[in-house]
Write a protein that holds these residues in place. Structure first.
Motif, short mmCIF file in Angstrom:
data_model
loop_
_atom_site.label_atom_id
_atom_site.label_comp_id
_atom_site.label_asym_id
_atom_site.label_seq_id
_atom_site.Cartn_x
_atom_site.Cartn_y
_atom_site.Cartn_z
N LEU A 97 0.80 -1.23 0.00
CA LEU A 97 0.00 0.00 0.00
C LEU A 97 0.84 1.29 0.00
CD1 LEU A 97 -2.97 0.70 -0.24
CD2 LEU A 97 -3.07 0.96 2.24
N ASP A 98 1.93 1.30 0.77
CA ASP A 98 2.76 2.51 0.79
C ASP A 98 3.37 2.79 -0.59
OD1 ASP A 98 2.20 2.83 3.45
OD2 ASP A 98 4.14 2.11 4.17
N ARG A 99 3.73 1.74 -1.28
CA ARG A 99 4.31 1.93 -2.62
C ARG A 99 3.24 2.35 -3.61
NH1 ARG A 99 7.77 -2.71 -5.01
NH2 ARG A 99 8.44 -1.20 -6.58
N TYR B 30 0.44 3.87 -2.92
CA TYR B 30 0.02 5.24 -2.60
C TYR B 30 1.10 6.23 -3.02
CZ TYR B 30 -1.10 9.42 0.05
OH TYR B 30 -1.35 10.72 0.40
N GLY B 31 2.35 5.92 -2.72
CA GLY B 31 3.45 6.82 -3.07
C GLY B 31 3.51 7.03 -4.58
N THR B 32 3.31 5.96 -5.32
CA THR B 32 3.34 6.05 -6.78
C THR B 32 2.14 6.86 -7.28
OG1 THR B 32 4.41 3.90 -6.84
CG2 THR B 32 3.47 4.70 -8.90
N LEU C 177 0.60 9.10 -5.71
CA LEU C 177 0.84 10.49 -5.32
C LEU C 177 1.76 11.18 -6.33
CD1 LEU C 177 0.10 12.37 -3.00
CD2 LEU C 177 2.10 11.52 -1.75
N ARG C 178 2.76 10.48 -6.81
CA ARG C 178 3.66 11.06 -7.81
C ARG C 178 2.98 11.18 -9.16
NH1 ARG C 178 5.65 12.28 -3.95
NH2 ARG C 178 4.93 14.22 -4.81
N GLU D 181 -5.46 8.86 -3.25
CA GLU D 181 -6.24 7.87 -2.51
C GLU D 181 -7.35 7.28 -3.38
OE1 GLU D 181 -7.56 8.91 1.45
OE2 GLU D 181 -5.83 10.24 1.73
N VAL E 294 -5.84 4.86 -5.97
CA VAL E 294 -5.47 3.56 -5.40
C VAL E 294 -6.73 2.72 -5.18
CG1 VAL E 294 -4.55 2.40 -3.35
CG2 VAL E 294 -3.32 4.34 -4.34
N VAL F 75 11.10 8.07 -3.67
CA VAL F 75 9.93 8.94 -3.60
C VAL F 75 8.66 8.24 -4.11
CG1 VAL F 75 11.32 11.04 -3.79
CG2 VAL F 75 10.14 10.15 -5.82
N GLY F 76 8.81 7.05 -4.66
CA GLY F 76 7.64 6.28 -5.08
C GLY F 76 7.00 5.53 -3.92
N GLN F 77 7.50 5.78 -2.73
CA GLN F 77 6.95 5.13 -1.54
C GLN F 77 6.61 6.20 -0.52
OE1 GLN F 77 8.30 1.46 -0.69
NE2 GLN F 77 7.69 1.39 1.44
N SER F 78 5.35 6.27 -0.12
CA SER F 78 4.92 7.25 0.88
C SER F 78 3.98 6.55 1.83
CB SER F 78 4.11 8.37 0.24
OG SER F 78 4.93 9.34 -0.29
N GLU F 79 4.10 6.86 3.11
CA GLU F 79 3.23 6.20 4.06
C GLU F 79 1.77 6.48 3.73
OE1 GLU F 79 4.19 7.02 8.11
OE2 GLU F 79 2.61 5.68 8.82
N ALA F 80 1.02 5.42 3.48
CA ALA F 80 -0.39 5.59 3.15
C ALA F 80 -1.12 6.13 4.38
CB ALA F 80 -0.98 4.25 2.73
N LEU G 176 -6.83 5.90 4.13
CA LEU G 176 -6.80 5.04 2.95
C LEU G 176 -6.72 3.57 3.36
CD1 LEU G 176 -6.60 4.62 -0.12
CD2 LEU G 176 -4.12 4.91 0.08
N ARG G 177 -5.92 3.29 4.38
CA ARG G 177 -5.77 1.91 4.83
C ARG G 177 -7.13 1.36 5.30
NH1 ARG G 177 -0.95 -0.78 5.28
NH2 ARG G 177 0.43 0.92 4.73
N ARG H 144 -10.05 2.55 4.44
CA ARG H 144 -10.93 2.50 3.28
C ARG H 144 -10.70 1.21 2.48
NH1 ARG H 144 -10.57 7.29 -1.23
NH2 ARG H 144 -11.89 6.40 -2.86
N MET H 145 -9.44 0.84 2.31
CA MET H 145 -9.12 -0.37 1.56
C MET H 145 -9.60 -1.62 2.30
SD MET H 145 -8.17 0.91 -1.08
CE MET H 145 -8.39 -0.72 -1.78
#
Ligand SMILES: [Zn+2]
Lengths: 207, 77
Positions: A26-28, A30-32, A34-35, A44, A47, B57-62, B66-67, B69-70
């Motif tokens: 999920l972090d990846r 979401y991070g992707t 976001l970019r 959000e 995803v 930067v392709g990884q951000s704490e969700a 969102l967590r 929601r999923m």
């Protein structure tokens, strides 16, 4: 609500497997997202939409070992079809010839061919580049270029996989990637020069 | 058998080398060159480190929202 358990098995209950992979990625994702979207609410929604689609066709995924790239490609396609919905005519990102630009190299801007007493400027620059510097430079790239950079550098797709995902020829992936990287490095160079974190003897000559 | 190649050739193909997109013969030639050429090795290291910063930067704490929601979404699957 119980925490989804980590299922390492490649054949276990589909729903539990899917949930565990989503937790893990999920972090990846979401991070992707976001970019790609450059907006946290849109990211959000993207995803959530992509994962809903992914679940709907999860039974078509033949090999669970490729789940990661599979779900990433769904994320990319969901983003692109969203763009198409919003723009009647999706922006076609042609790559105009600009050899000088494509050859732009951050390394060449900072590298000293001779060892100087103050050490290693390229390493110093790398050490000083913050996450937000990279984010800003990446976010400034036009969609077509940003997408291939994300696909190849962030998700490690091969050029062929990127071409297939975007449904464009291999040559297009190459030219967008070259241009995207050059633009990214030039943006980083400009930021670094403005912030004074790049010590260049040439006085910050651009391009 | 690897051919000797020049620094210019390495620079030209460096990004494809790092992307593992070269044919095995050319890849071996570049790798061989970089074992002996500090300039090209240094440049490759720079590109590698920059790339790993981009990948980060392709990884951000969700967000928790969102967590949750999923999880709620998957309950309904
Ligand atoms: Zn060399």
């Amino acid at each position: 609500m119980p925490e989804p358990r980590r299922v390492s098995s490649a054949t276990g209950c589909p729903k539990r497997y899917f949930a565990a992979e989503v937790e893990r990625l999920l972090d990846r994702l979401y991070g992707t997202a976001l970019r790609m979207t450059r907006d946290s609410n849109d990211a959000e929604d993207l995803v959530a939409e992509a994962l809903t689609k992914a679940w709907a066709k999860f039974d078509t995924l033949q090999d669970r070992r490729s789940f990661e790239k599979w779900v990433f490609r769904i994320l990319v396609n969901t983003y692109i079809s969203g763009l198409r919905r919003r723009q009647a005519r999706p922006e076609e990102q042609g790559v105009e010839d600009d050899d000088a630009l494509d050859r732009f190299s951050l390394f060449e801007q900072v590298h000293q061919p001779f060892l100087l007493w103050w050490g290693n400027p390229e390493q110093q620059l790398l050490d000083k580049l913050l996450r937000e510097d990279i984010e800003r430079a990446l976010d400034a790239l036009p969609d077509g270029f940003r997408m291939v950079v994300i696909m190849v550098e962030v998700w490690g797709l091969s050029y062929a996989e990127a071409a297939e995902t975007l449904n464009v020829p291999l040559g297009t992936v190459r030219s967008r990637l070259n241009r995207g990287r050059a633009l990214l490095q030039r943006a980083l160079w400009r930021q670094a020069s403005q912030l004074g974190i790049a010590a260049s003897p040439s006085g910050g000559g651009d391009k | 058998m690897t051919r000797d190649i020049r620094c210019e050739d390495v620079i030209e193909k460096l990004l494809e080398f790092l992307d593992r997109e070269l044919d095995p013969q050319t890849e071996a030639e570049l790798a061989h060159h970089m074992e002996h050429c500090r300039a090209c090795f240094t440049r490759a290291e720079f590109e590698r480190q920059l790339r790993s910063k981009v990948a980060d930067v392709g990884q951000s704490e969700a967000p928790d929202r969102l967590r949750l929601r999923m999880r709620a979404l998957m309950e309904r699957f």
